[in-house]
Design a protein around this motif. Structure first.
Motif, PDB file in Angstrom:
ATOM      1  N   GLY A 165      22.013 -51.138 -50.000  1.00  0.00           N
ATOM      2  CA  GLY A 165      21.896 -52.565 -49.753  1.00  0.00           C
ATOM      3  C   GLY A 165      21.806 -52.927 -48.286  1.00  0.00           C
ATOM      4  O   GLY A 165      21.641 -54.093 -47.938  1.00  0.00           O
ATOM      5  N   ASP A 166      21.902 -51.925 -47.405  1.00  0.00           N
ATOM      6  CA  ASP A 166      21.734 -52.171 -45.970  1.00  0.00           C
ATOM      7  C   ASP A 166      21.230 -50.896 -45.312  1.00  0.00           C
ATOM      8  O   ASP A 166      21.245 -49.804 -45.891  1.00  0.00           O
ATOM      9  CB  ASP A 166      23.035 -52.652 -45.325  1.00  0.00           C
ATOM     10  N   GLY A 167      20.795 -51.039 -44.070  1.00  0.00           N
ATOM     11  CA  GLY A 167      20.175 -49.924 -43.375  1.00  0.00           C
ATOM     12  C   GLY A 167      21.106 -48.767 -43.079  1.00  0.00           C
ATOM     13  O   GLY A 167      20.714 -47.598 -43.194  1.00  0.00           O
ATOM     14  N   LEU A 185      21.759 -52.497 -40.082  1.00  0.00           N
ATOM     15  CA  LEU A 185      20.692 -51.737 -39.434  1.00  0.00           C
ATOM     16  C   LEU A 185      19.396 -52.087 -40.151  1.00  0.00           C
ATOM     17  O   LEU A 185      19.315 -51.978 -41.372  1.00  0.00           O
ATOM     18  CB  LEU A 185      20.980 -50.232 -39.548  1.00  0.00           C
ATOM     19  N   ASP A 186      18.394 -52.550 -39.383  1.00  0.00           N
ATOM     20  CA  ASP A 186      17.151 -52.936 -40.072  1.00  0.00           C
ATOM     21  C   ASP A 186      16.375 -51.694 -40.503  1.00  0.00           C
ATOM     22  O   ASP A 186      16.668 -50.562 -40.104  1.00  0.00           O
ATOM     23  CB  ASP A 186      16.307 -53.870 -39.202  1.00  0.00           C
ATOM     24  N   GLY A 187      15.375 -51.919 -41.344  1.00  0.00           N
ATOM     25  CA  GLY A 187      14.629 -50.805 -41.908  1.00  0.00           C
ATOM     26  C   GLY A 187      13.868 -49.992 -40.892  1.00  0.00           C
ATOM     27  O   GLY A 187      13.698 -48.778 -41.057  1.00  0.00           O
ATOM     28  N   LEU A 188      13.401 -50.637 -39.818  1.00  0.00           N
ATOM     29  CA  LEU A 188      12.665 -49.908 -38.791  1.00  0.00           C
ATOM     30  C   LEU A 188      13.577 -48.912 -38.085  1.00  0.00           C
ATOM     31  O   LEU A 188      13.220 -47.748 -37.892  1.00  0.00           O
ATOM     32  CB  LEU A 188      12.063 -50.885 -37.779  1.00  0.00           C
ATOM     33  N   ALA A 189      14.771 -49.376 -37.712  1.00  0.00           N
ATOM     34  CA  ALA A 189      15.730 -48.497 -37.034  1.00  0.00           C
ATOM     35  C   ALA A 189      16.242 -47.421 -37.983  1.00  0.00           C
ATOM     36  O   ALA A 189      16.397 -46.258 -37.607  1.00  0.00           O
ATOM     37  CB  ALA A 189      16.889 -49.316 -36.482  1.00  0.00           C
ATOM     38  N   ALA A 190      16.518 -47.812 -39.226  1.00  0.00           N
ATOM     39  CA  ALA A 190      16.999 -46.842 -40.213  1.00  0.00           C
ATOM     40  C   ALA A 190      15.951 -45.764 -40.467  1.00  0.00           C
ATOM     41  O   ALA A 190      16.268 -44.572 -40.550  1.00  0.00           O
ATOM     42  CB  ALA A 190      17.351 -47.550 -41.521  1.00  0.00           C
ATOM     43  N   ALA A 220      15.957 -48.832 -50.520  1.00  0.00           N
ATOM     44  CA  ALA A 220      16.885 -49.645 -49.736  1.00  0.00           C
ATOM     45  C   ALA A 220      16.347 -51.059 -49.551  1.00  0.00           C
ATOM     46  O   ALA A 220      15.260 -51.251 -49.006  1.00  0.00           O
ATOM     47  CB  ALA A 220      17.140 -49.000 -48.372  1.00  0.00           C
ATOM     48  N   ASP A 221      17.113 -52.032 -50.026  1.00  0.00           N
ATOM     49  CA  ASP A 221      16.772 -53.453 -49.877  1.00  0.00           C
ATOM     50  C   ASP A 221      18.063 -54.237 -50.078  1.00  0.00           C
ATOM     51  O   ASP A 221      18.864 -53.893 -50.951  1.00  0.00           O
ATOM     52  CB  ASP A 221      15.723 -53.874 -50.909  1.00  0.00           C
TER      53      ASP A 221
END
Length: 217
Positions: free
Chosen positions: A34-36, A60-65, A7-8
């Motif tokens: 392409g998104d969290g 949704l950012d990667g930390l939350a995801a 995911a990026d």
């Protein structure tokens, strides 16, 4: 075959990471996001062995995801893949249950090694990240070390042996081989260690092992 979710929000980055992973015949990228939010949905649908998540993504950012994926499917090994080495990001990722932290600017071999370690039950911090974490632990002084030693003193000698090897980054299978145990027994010890020390995951256990001085060097 190790199945990976990537995911990026930058397509070129995804293409580059995918190309690196494709060099290993034992790794397959089964889904890309392409998104969290999409990453969470794809993780639920594909149940990959490893989820590689960028930090800064829309919706949704990667930390939350990563935290959401870990809560829903703890068997998926979440790793944060980013260009940012900020200590706050590292702490947030580990607190959210991530088992790995890899830098996009690192050696491609680190990425492949990390995926293998994560897929086989281990934890993996890129060497630069590990150095930062250990340096920070050492800078916190005697109090954290004293607390960690007090915690680990409650463990049996076998559990302390397992914790030391876990802290050194070994997978359950590698620990079993080193201690002449069956892998199921090691899994039981790891579960007991996490419960008795009130830890969320193997990375937190590894940090306690370092703080308690169980790992030489």
């Amino acid at each position: 075959m190790i199945q990976v979710l990537l995911a990026d929000d930058e397509a070129m980055i995804r293409a580059g990471v995918r190309a690196i992973l494709a060099a290993d015949p034992d790794i397959e990228v089964v889904a890309e996001a392409g998104d969290g939010r999409e990453a969470v949905e794809l993780a639920m649908a594909h149940r990959p062995d490893v989820a590689l998540l960028d930090i800064r993504m829309p919706r949704l950012d990667g930390l939350a995801a990563g935290a959401e994926i870990t809560r829903a499917v703890p068997e998926i090994a979440v790793a944060i893949l980013t260009t940012f080495g900020d200590d706050d990001y590292i702490a947030q990722a580990l607190d959210g249950g991530a088992r790995g932290f890899l830098l996009k600017s690192g050696d491609p071999r680190e990425l492949i090694s990390g995926v293998h370690a994560l897929a086989h039950g281990g934890a993996y911090l890129a060497p630069k990240v590990a150095a930062r974490v250990i340096a920070k632990l050492r800078s916190t002084g005697l109090s954290r070390a004293t607390t960690a030693r007090a915690k680990t003193d409650s463990l049996s000698q076998r559990e302390r042996d397992v914790l030391a090897l876990l802290g050194a980054g070994l997978s359950n299978a590698q620990i079993a081989h080193r201690l002449n145990l069956v892998e199921g027994t090691v899994k039981g010890h790891v579960s007991a260690i996490l419960t008795r020390l009130d830890l969320a995951n193997r990375v937190q256990a590894a940090i306690v092992a370092h703080e308690a001085g169980l790992i030489p060097g």
